[in-house]
Design an enzyme around this catalytic site. Structure first.
Site: not given
Length: 754
Positions: A22-24, A27-28, A42, A136
């Site tokens: 999970s990121g900002g 969630t994956v 995602k 990125d």
């Protein structure tokens, strides 16, 4: 990682099996198609589903990922960008990320490094042939599958033939792996920006660190734009190729196709690092030169013009001095001994802006921190305003910190010793500039009724001057009253930059040799007392309510960059007499005062790096009692304190409120304000703000979002562990942002979002 309570059972008809991370932004999950094929889904966080800007970005991500679905990326299986909660499913790629691989096993070398380099160049070639710029590339976006490296996460990519989505105030990416043009003109980067990022990835893969690593994001960004890369540990055979990728000018870098040819021409085993192999490097340079002469460069898309330049008022008085020399040289020559000692806590550092009695930051940590807001009225004649304060170093994207005294607003930092502005309209009365490169976190000492104290740093071409000074200025006209050299070791001791503390009408500093405390009358500069540090230690001043403490660390720990057992001493404000030492399990960072006790957060270390805070410490110096409480988890971010509560603002915008007595979580709120610092306490709200000037107001009782604003300045995520960027003057909310931007608005009428 198993599913958690509240996770959906399926998304888009795909049954979920596990969480992958999970990121900002989302969630994956691991899921399965009807035929049993594993896919990664995602799911965008709910709070962003209603944000039109994020929906546009997600649609672009889906479109970009579909365009480049090939042998070196994760193919898109399905997507629903218009769903109530958008999602995208891609093929599941099994394997560690490059970041995980290097963290566990260390840098790559030999044939393994060459295979990675060629695989990434092939991936970049396919991405660019599809007309997409990734923007990125970083270790966590490279998966090392059994079939070779795969590039994932096109969340901020764009089509090369498409204008970039305009996102005012956001420089999106990861500074150590961004190109100079991405930092300077983020709306118009082209394919060769990815080539630069690939060059930084190869250095990271070969050495375990980036070619421009520094002690804060903005230092790193400056090095990327202005300094030469550090390539001494890169294998000689690879070094010349990497050098070409890291050219500051995009047109002088090879294209992905050219880079692939260069890498394939390298020997099967790249060998080790070091200065040997110069002949091989020379032959590689010849190959690069011949290849560029024989091929035409791939045309780059034109960069889009950037806007939103800050406007500044006019000011008179102060000091107008020249600029410093190259930042990297200064870092190596004059900062390296200090920063080496600070490395164990530098990641949790960040500055305290105005250190007043009982406070840690512009708004303090005790019960009196919201006194300025108690009246909840606006300054006479107030209208919303915005200005940019010119500093001695115009090209450093630094920030100011401010304190309000009636209608006078005093700010310092970012190449500015101090400036006085009118709080009601932002007009400048005077400005005193600092000619040298500012130290992260050292912004402003504070202000009394007649005196303002700030920091001045010497220019590179003035070696006879002290590296850093505390400077006292007359509050009315900005004329210099006195100055004194100061040490620069406080970050290494406390995790906070506090080389000087203002207590009432007295200022306590650390002398230039880092050997003693010196107390002076803030206005006259007359010395009241001096106190040497205890033997074999270095110390920093720490205010705790009405008391002044000394926090000290042994020389051996400082030299080893491991301050594991700091000691606290009372420091008599009248005589400077030191009390008996009281040891604290560290490393620990002071954040404020609650019920008469100093509150510190314990830092969790993994090797030499901080990964956040996992405990809280309360020290009652009167009774000499030390109490420890463990936190339920490790919290990473910027620490702060208000009204007896500790707050940690995570980089992705998650704000967590913690009880300093028990360590219990009171509440947690995802704000969406990335890289926020705080809190600043108003009459009925807590304010958190990012380096881009984005502000969110939260209810102190439960963290409920009251309102938030859009970004106001172009900038990076800002300093690690930054002090609060918001100053409250009655009902006026005054915000400092990147590039010395300052703006103000009525808390009851915040700028409309969107």
């Amino acid at each position: 990682m198993s599913l958690r309570g509240g996770d959906p059972a399926e998304i888009g008809g795909y049954p979920l099996e596990a969480r992958l991370g999970s990121g900002g932004m989302g969630t994956v999950f691991l899921a399965r198609t009807s035929s049993g094929r594993p896919v990664a889904i995602k799911l965008i966080h709910q709070q962003f589903a209603g944000d039109d800007e994020f929906r546009i970005r997600f649609r672009q991500e889906v479109a970009a990922a579909r365009r480049v679905s090939g042998a070196f990326t994760a193919a898109v299986v399905d997507a629903a960008p218009e769903a109530e909660q958008p999602w995208m499913a891609t093929t599941y790629i099994e394997g560690d990320t490059l970041a995980q691989r290097i963290a566990v096993k260390g840098p790559l070398n030999g044939a393994e490094l060459r295979r990675l380099a060629i695989g990434l160049a092939e991936a970049l070639r396919d991405i660019h042939r599809a007309g997409v710029v990734h923007r990125d590339l970083k270790p966590s976006n490279v998966v090392l599958s059994p079939e070779g490296p795969r590039v994932i996460d096109f969340g901020i990519s764009r089509a090369a033939d498409q204008q970039t989505l305009t996102m005012t105030g956001r420089v999106i990416g990861t500074p150590p792996f961004m190109s100079p043009e991405q930092l300077q003109a983020p709306r118009g980067v082209g394919p060769r920006s990815d080539v630069f990022s690939l060059g930084t990835l190869l250095v990271y893969s070969a050495t375990g660190h980036g070619p421009f690593d520094a002690d804060s994001p903005y230092m790193t960004a400056y090095q990327v734009v202005h300094e030469e890369p550090s390539l001494g540990a890169v294998p000689a055979a690879l070094r010349a190729v990497v050098e070409s990728c890291l050219d500051k000018e995009p047109e002088r870098r090879p294209s992905a196709d050219e880079l692939l040819v260069l890498l394939r021409d390298l020997p099967a085993d790249l060998g080790g690092a070091g200065p040997s192999g110069e002949g091989l490097c020379g032959r590689t340079r010849d190959v690069i030169t011949e290849h560029h002469l024989a091929t035409h460069a791939t045309p780059e898309p034109a960069a889009q013009a950037t806007g939103n330049e800050g406007t500044g008022g006019t000011g008179t008085g102060g000091t107008d001095t020249g600029t410093a020399g190259p930042f990297g040289r200064r870092l190596r020559r004059r900062w390296r001994p200090v920063l080496a000692a600070a490395v164990a806590v530098a990641a949790i550092g960040g500055g305290v802006a105005a250190m007043q009695t009982g406070g840690f930051g512009g708004n303090g940590g005790g019960k009196g921190e919201s006194a300025a807001a108690a009246g909840a009225v606006l300054p006479d004649g107030f209208e919303p305003w915005r200005t940019t304060v010119p500093g001695g170093q115009e090209d450093i994207p630094d920030e100011l910190r401010c304190v309000a005294r009636g209608d006078a607003l005093f700010c310092g930092g970012g190449g500015v010793v101090a400036t006085r502005m009118r709080a009601h309209d932002g007009s400048r009365v005077w400005t005193a500039k600092s000619p040298g490169v500012p130290v992260q976190g050292m912004h402003l000492v504070g202000a009394t009724g007649d005196t303002v104290l700030g920091y001045r740093f010497a220019a590179e071409d003035a070696p006879q001057d002290p590296f850093g000074e505390v400077v006292a200025l007359d509050a009315n006209d900005g004329r210099e009253l006195w100055s004194v050299p100061t040490g620069a070791q406080s970050t290494a001791v406390t995790g906070r930059s506090r080389d000087a503390v203002l207590l009432g009408s007295a200022v306590v500093t650390v002398d230039g040799s880092n050997s003693r405390f010196e107390a002076r009358d803030a206005h006259s500069g007359e010395i009241a007392w001096t106190t040497p540090f205890p033997a074999d230690t270095r110390c920093a001043p720490v205010p705790s309510g009405p008391r002044l403490l000394a926090m000290c660390a042994r020389d051996a720990e400082m030299d080893a960059s491991e301050v594991r057992r700091p000691t606290l001493h009372t420091l008599d404000r009248s005589t400077g007499a030191l009390g008996r030492p009281l040891a604290v399990d560290g490393p620990a960072v002071p954040v404020g005062t609650a019920d008469g006790s100093l509150v510190l957060l314990q830092v969790r270390m993994e090797g030499p790096a901080s990964v956040g805070y996992d405990g809280v410490v309360r020290v009652d110096v009167a009774s000499r009692k030390v109490a420890y409480a463990r936190l339920a988890k490790t919290y990473a971010g910027a620490p702060g304190m208000a009204a007896g509560t500790v707050y940690v603002s995570g980089h992705t915008g998650l704000v967590t409120a913690l009880d300093p007595a028990t360590g219990r979580k009171k509440w947690s709120r995802q704000t969406g304000v990335e890289g926020a610092s705080g809190p600043a306490a108003g009459a009925d709200a807590l304010y958190f703000s990012s380096a881009t000037g984005r502000v969110v107001a939260l209810s102190p009782s439960d963290g409920r979002r009251l309102w938030s604003t859009d970004p106001q300045a172009d900038g990076l995520s800002g300093e690690e562990g930054a002090s609060s960027r918001v100053t409250v003057a009655g009902r006026a909310v005054i915000v400092a942002a990147a590039r010395n931007t300052v703006f103000a608005f009525d808390a009851r009428k915040p700028p409309e979002s969107g």
